[in-house]
Design an enzyme around this catalytic site. Sequence first.
Site, PDB file in Angstrom:
ATOM      1  N   ASP A 139      -8.300  34.071  30.893  1.00  0.00           N
ATOM      2  CA  ASP A 139      -7.616  32.843  30.528  1.00  0.00           C
ATOM      3  C   ASP A 139      -6.818  32.419  31.766  1.00  0.00           C
ATOM      4  OD1 ASP A 139      -6.193  30.869  28.835  1.00  0.00           O
ATOM      5  OD2 ASP A 139      -4.506  32.242  29.085  1.00  0.00           O
ATOM      6  N   ASP A 176      -3.645  29.755  31.894  1.00  0.00           N
ATOM      7  CA  ASP A 176      -2.207  29.527  31.729  1.00  0.00           C
ATOM      8  C   ASP A 176      -1.519  30.724  31.083  1.00  0.00           C
ATOM      9  OD1 ASP A 176      -2.189  26.807  32.761  1.00  0.00           O
ATOM     10  OD2 ASP A 176      -3.312  26.292  30.949  1.00  0.00           O
TER      11      ASP A 176
END
Length: 240
Positions: free
Chosen positions: A72, A74
């Site tokens: 991922d 953020d």
Amino acid sequence: MSLLKRKNLRFTLLASLLCVAPAFSAVEIPAVAADTGATLQQLNVQYPIHFISIDQIAAGLKGRAPIDVGFDIDDTLLYSTPAFFHGQQLLSPGSNDFLKKSEFWDQLSNGWDAFSVPKKSALALVKLHMDRGDRIWFITARPMPTTGKETVTEQLGKSFSIPADKLNKVIFVGESKGAKVKDIRDHHIEIFYGDADGDIRDAREAGAEPIRVIRAQNSSNQPMPRNGALGEKVLVNSDY
């Protein structure tokens, strides 16, 4: 000096001492509120979390051929709160309405990540997988920019020292439930790193091992997830 004078002198001295002696009074101790402080038992409370270190991940992969791993973006690779804060101040000061605007997401993925900070734990983690020759994929819940153009891939390549021939384009999937499952499965990802509960669930559904990266305490992405709540491994010291 006569005996009488000596007695009178002693009496005078004693009276003088009594007059100048400091007065002692009980010091009032403020009451302690019931909800302050902690007992030793409370201080020793530990949650049943399976922490894992980067060295342990490396040891577990020792001797194995290169694999596909996913990240991922953020709060996992990047501390991107500064970029989000910048967008909020420009587009909806004092509210989160900016998150509903395509203008924000377009700008975020086309330059505003210059405000984001690569996490030290992520730098070490990416280096581990690069040194092993693993194939790295970036799968983000950000929506694809409406222009179809993005600079996030280039930014990640520079920030994490990934050579151009090893750099895969960022995959934008949006925030719908199970959005990352298909891409995790299609790219045969065996380990997926993420900070959100959705990352953990999607990785498991796709057949990958999820490893939780701790979201920074001062992240703008609230509320905070409960690390280890889904029984996943949690990367120690990964909040920065």
